[in-house]
Scaffold this active site. Structure first.
Site, PDB file in Angstrom:
ATOM      1  N   ASP A  70       0.809  -1.213   0.000  1.00  0.00           N
ATOM      2  CA  ASP A  70       0.000   0.000   0.000  1.00  0.00           C
ATOM      3  C   ASP A  70       0.849   1.273   0.000  1.00  0.00           C
ATOM      4  O   ASP A  70       2.010   1.268   0.395  1.00  0.00           O
ATOM      5  CB  ASP A  70      -0.880  -0.021   1.253  1.00  0.00           C
ATOM      6  CG  ASP A  70      -2.176   0.755   1.087  1.00  0.00           C
ATOM      7  OD1 ASP A  70      -2.282   1.559   0.144  1.00  0.00           O
ATOM      8  OD2 ASP A  70      -3.085   0.557   1.913  1.00  0.00           O
ATOM      9  N   GLU A 118     -13.820   2.215   0.502  1.00  0.00           N
ATOM     10  CA  GLU A 118     -13.057   2.709   1.639  1.00  0.00           C
ATOM     11  C   GLU A 118     -13.257   4.214   1.853  1.00  0.00           C
ATOM     12  O   GLU A 118     -13.255   4.706   2.987  1.00  0.00           O
ATOM     13  CB  GLU A 118     -11.581   2.389   1.427  1.00  0.00           C
ATOM     14  CG  GLU A 118     -10.673   2.712   2.587  1.00  0.00           C
ATOM     15  CD  GLU A 118      -9.238   2.328   2.293  1.00  0.00           C
ATOM     16  OE1 GLU A 118      -8.525   1.994   3.237  1.00  0.00           O
ATOM     17  OE2 GLU A 118      -8.837   2.360   1.112  1.00  0.00           O
TER      18      GLU A 118
END
Length: 370
Positions: free
Chosen positions: A124, A179
């Site tokens: 990420d 998200e």
């Protein structure tokens, strides 16, 4: 895609698609403890999903000079968790911050994860697509493949077809997904029905569908636990409309337990033998039909307008099918969690009518009658 070299993995049979549970901060702030992770492993087992994603802080604080992606946080019993997952026929993924990858010996870390039985890694916060970063992506994926690890990039640039050469690169983010509902008002029905015509053309996207705290745009608020705009049926439809061989379901066990629509999440697949786009208009609506083996799945989504569509089932084989559908309830424009399950027998060429609430959807699975 075809500008990339053919598959460089001699035997890619170990690359297995599927849905994953996700112990992220979706419906509460991060809780990295054995009990919480076991709950998500139990969810994956109950739903028949092959994976559970252990997200950030499993190796302690990330993006720090002292972060070590080969050391487990002291409160976690990683061997015990992985053994528990194995007993439930579930395999685990782990999340890693990319700067912590750079500080490590990536080859040795991958060898360690392989020895643990880890299925894949989610890396990420790269947030760049310059040449140096593109080369970095390639090195990460190639090394992961050597150790039979799948890869999901978040904070990623859009796909470039490299998965043709290394299909263990099963998906990536590069999208404003579910998200964002934690802090943003931008994941609107219009956004969600635009993605199939824009971002998804480039390749698989890890949107993380499956939010079950469904709200109309008027009632939607940011916060914890996280809500999603649109109806329950819309979220179910995304598992068909959106393409991601590794599909991460975003919500928590307590929000799925006993809820209408979980049956569909137990049935739906993530890899397809055939795909038909039955209708669509950018930013307005779309209906997709996908086949896995002999079974068909249909997903339809609309923007903030109520919509009625007719689709002809001329893509089916001859014979009868049992169609189990999940449709917006008549009052889904007020309570977006309301969904109706129906079942009926249909045949090739039948015309079915889909009625969707504003921000609504339709999801169905069709199984041949033997």
């Amino acid at each position: 895609m075809n500008l990339n070299d053919p598959c460089a993995i001699a035997d890619p049979s170990w690359i297995k698609p599927g849905i994953s549970a996700w112990d992220h901060w979706w419906s509460g702030e991060v809780k990295v403890d054995n009990e919480t992770i076991r709950q998500y492993i139990d969810l994956a087992a109950e739903m028949g999903w092959p994976y559970q994603l252990i997200d950030w802080q499993w190796y302690g604080m990330f993006n720090k000079p002292e972060a070590d992606i080969t050391k487990v946080a002291p409160q976690l019993d990683m061997p015990g968790l992985l053994a528990y997952a194995k007993s439930k026929n579930v395999r685990c993924w782990v999340w890693i911050y990319y700067t912590d990858v750079n500080r490590a010996d990536w080859d040795k870390a991958c060898a360690l994860y392989e020895s643990w039985g880890i299925a894949g890694v989610k890396i990420d916060f790269m947030d760049s697509d310059d040449q140096e970063m593109v080369n970095w992506y390639h090195r990460i994926v190639m090394t992961a493949a050597k150790h039979h690890l799948m890869v999901d990039f978040h904070g990623a640039y859009k796909p470039d077809g490299f998965r043709r050469t290394y299909p263990n690169l099963v998906t990536r983010e590069g999208v404003m997904g579910n998200e964002y509902n934690k802090w943003s008002l931008r994941v609107t029905p219009e956004h969600m029905v635009t993605l199939p015509f824009t971002r998804m053309l480039a390749g698989p996207m890890d949107f993380t569908p499956g939010g079950f705290l469904n709200r109309t745009p008027e009632k939607f608020v940011n916060g914890t636990p996280a809500q999603v705009q649109g109806t329950r049926a819309l979220q179910l439809a995304q598992f068909v409309v959106y393409d991601s061989p590794f599909m991460v379901a975003c919500d928590s066990p307590k929000n799925y337990k006993g809820q209408d629509g979980t049956e569909f999440l137990k049935k739906v697949k993530t890899m397809w033998d055939d795909t038909k786009i039955l209708n669509g208009q950018v930013g307005e609506f779309i209906t997709s039909a996908r086949r896995s083996g002999n079974d068909w799945f249909i997903g339809s989504m609309t923007n903030s307008e109520a919509r009625t569509l007719e689709i002809k089932l001329d893509f089916l084989n001859d014979g009868k099918y049992q169609m189990v559908a999940f449709e917006d309830a008549p009052d889904a424009d007020i309570n977006a969690e309301k969904v109706i399950r129906t079942a009926r027998t249909i045949t090739k060429g039948d015309i079915i009518q889909i009625k969707m609430a504003p921000g609504g959807g339709f999801a169905a699975y069709l199984v041949p009658v033997k």
